[in-house]
Motif scaffolding. Structure first.
Motif, mmCIF file in Angstrom:
data_model
loop_
_atom_site.group_PDB
_atom_site.id
_atom_site.type_symbol
_atom_site.label_atom_id
_atom_site.label_comp_id
_atom_site.label_asym_id
_atom_site.label_seq_id
_atom_site.Cartn_x
_atom_site.Cartn_y
_atom_site.Cartn_z
ATOM 1 N N ASP A 209 0.870 -1.178 0.000
ATOM 2 C CA ASP A 209 0.000 0.000 0.000
ATOM 3 C C ASP A 209 0.911 1.234 0.000
ATOM 4 O O ASP A 209 1.722 1.420 0.914
ATOM 5 N N LEU A 210 0.772 2.048 -1.043
ATOM 6 C CA LEU A 210 1.646 3.214 -1.153
ATOM 7 C C LEU A 210 1.461 4.168 0.022
ATOM 8 O O LEU A 210 2.401 4.872 0.406
ATOM 9 N N SER A 211 0.259 4.157 0.612
ATOM 10 C CA SER A 211 0.023 5.062 1.746
ATOM 11 C C SER A 211 0.999 4.781 2.873
ATOM 12 O O SER A 211 1.512 5.703 3.516
ATOM 13 N N LEU A 212 1.262 3.503 3.103
ATOM 14 C CA LEU A 212 2.157 3.157 4.210
ATOM 15 C C LEU A 212 3.609 3.455 3.849
ATOM 16 O O LEU A 212 4.335 4.091 4.622
ATOM 17 N N LEU B 130 4.781 5.483 1.666
ATOM 18 C CA LEU B 130 4.990 6.926 1.549
ATOM 19 C C LEU B 130 4.977 7.586 2.928
ATOM 20 O O LEU B 130 5.685 8.570 3.157
ATOM 21 N N ALA B 131 4.200 7.018 3.848
ATOM 22 C CA ALA B 131 4.198 7.555 5.211
ATOM 23 C C ALA B 131 5.584 7.433 5.823
ATOM 24 O O ALA B 131 6.114 8.386 6.416
#
Lengths: 182, 272
Positions: B143-146, B148-149
């Motif tokens: 998941d890019l959200s993770l 990138l976080a």
């Protein structure tokens, strides 16, 4: 060159994400992003406060303990070597002292024996001398007794002879003077 | 794609897109960005963080220099490894750098390792338990959200250290003059912007791309034996070689991420 590569990557990424969006694929969720940033910050803080220091402390303590142990072993070795040295010194000292003592006592024993022999020699000489003296005295006394006895025998013989020929009484003075002369 | 899908759909594309759909909460919006929460990412990452870091904390708090437990020795191995990495890459690092690297490594390894579980694990379990197939992805790092976080956190720290070490004036001066000198200031600024954007992007995209691609390969392998319920059985057998290879990728990607984070922080500390 590397910078150019990244420039290209960023330029390509924008249309790529647009294409993904058209396909209905959700690349990024902002709420998830923020949630994970907060989670990550908490985790880093936790590790920095509760994991890293105690564990590092344990490692450093162990390193120190090992170093101390090795130093102690080294010291023990050194002390053992020193003790060996001391032991050898004491032993050789004791040995030399002992042999000195033996030699000394032998010398003293010899001296005592010599002295005793000397004394015995003296005593022997004294005893012999004494014996000689006693013997001399005895001989003189015996001589005298024998002379006296001989005198009296001669006299008694003369008396018997004279008894027949002369009166004793008249010649008493002559006899006495003879006795004395003997 | 919210709601229920039929268990193990007949088409390969349906199977794959069903598996790529996340468990979300909130309103979807059009576009590649969304405010809807990826609950599966969040839950799995939290659960794994709780498991991993609770264990780490427990071992660390009970750490003793004499007679350490085997788990403690393992943790010490990890710690000294990253301590050495940080010392080599970033001398005189602030005390946060080592814990940061370890946090990234441990967390990412745990999340990546969810990849070696068969792709239908959650689907089958959910189906057997509730009678419906949930959209739930076990692999948080896909998941890019993770990713990138994590990358943005590192980026924020590099920004902080840039300004802390050089001052705002020094930092801006560096941005304007390096590497081509004051005369080429616009080019310098443009290049610097690209560089600074590229750092978190490359960091997050590398991890995301690797794991996402691996997941798709797992799905394709599973679909090789795609015939009704056979996908679940087939993926154990055919997925195994890829999973075994993936055991190498899991710590490698985590290691690359954490070491690059240290490198970026070290770069922020040094002046051009």
């Amino acid at each position: 060159m590397k910078r150019l590569y990244w420039l290209l990557a960023v330029v390509l990424l924008l249309p790529a994400s647009a294409m993904a969006a058209e396909g209905g694929l959700k690349l990024l969720s902002f709420t998830t992003l923020i949630g994970e940033i907060i989670t990550f910050a908490i985790l880093v803080w936790v590790v920095m406060k509760y994991v890293w220091p105690p564990l590092m402390n344990a490692i450093e303590n162990r390193q120190k303990e090992i170093a101390d142990g090795l130093a102690a072993a080294e010291r023990g070795h050194q002390e053992l070597a020193d003790a060996d040295q001391t032991k050898a010194t004491i032993l050789s000292e004791a040995r030399s002292k002992g042999s000195d003592m033996v030699a000394d006592s032998k010398q003293r024993g010899d001296a005592i024996i010599d002295a005793a022999r000397q004394e015995a020699e003296n005593e022997k000489a004294r005893i012999i001398e004494q014996g000689q003296r006693d013997l001399d005295a005895e001989r003189v006394a015996m001589h005298r007794a024998m002379e006296e006895k001989l005198g009296s025998l001669i006299i008694s013989g003369a008396e018997q002879i004279l008894r027949r020929e002369v009166d004793t009484k008249t010649h008493q003075d002559i006899i006495d003077s003879m006795k004395k002369a003997v | 794609m919210a709601g229920q899908i039929t268990p193990w759909p007949d088409t390969v594309s349906g199977y794959i897109s069903g598996h790529l759909t996340r468990y979300t909460v909130g309103d979807e919006v059009d576009g590649s960005f969304t405010w809807a929460l990826h609950l599966d990412t969040l839950l799995v990452s939290w659960a794994l963080a709780a498991l991993g870091f609770y264990t780490l904390i427990k071992i660390s708090m009970r750490a003793q220099s004499k007679n350490p437990s085997k788990l403690q020795v393992a943790c010490e191995l990890l710690l000294t490894f990253f301590d050495k990495q940080v010392r080599d890459l970033f001398p005189n690092a602030p005390p946060i750098v080592g814990p940061l690297a370890i946090t990234i490594f441990v967390w990412v390894v745990l999340m990546n390792s969810m990849d070696v579980l068969p792709v239908d694990s959650i689907t089958t379990t959910g189906y057997l338990a509730t009678g419906s197939v949930p959209h739930f992805k076990l692999l948080s790092t896909a998941d890019l959200s993770l990713t990138l976080a994590l990358a943005l956190s590192v980026f924020a720290m590099t920004f902080y250290y840039n300004i802390k070490v050089k001052g705002i004036g020094g930092f801006l001066h560096e941005v304007a003059t390096a590497p081509f000198g004051a005369k080429m200031a616009p080019v310098n600024i443009l290049l610097r912007c690209v560089e600074e954007i590229a750092k978190p992007l490359s960091l997050s995209m590398r991890l995301f791309g690797n794991l996402f691609a691996a997941e798709i390969i797992f799905l394709l392998i599973a679909s090789l034996s795609f015939a009704g319920g056979a996908a679940f059985l087939g993926q154990w057998v055919f997925g195994a070689p890829w999973a075994i290879y993936h055991i190498l990728v899991v710590p490698l990607q985590a290691y690359i991420f954490s070491v690059l984070a240290v490198v970026y922080l070290a770069m922020a500390h040094e002046t051009h």
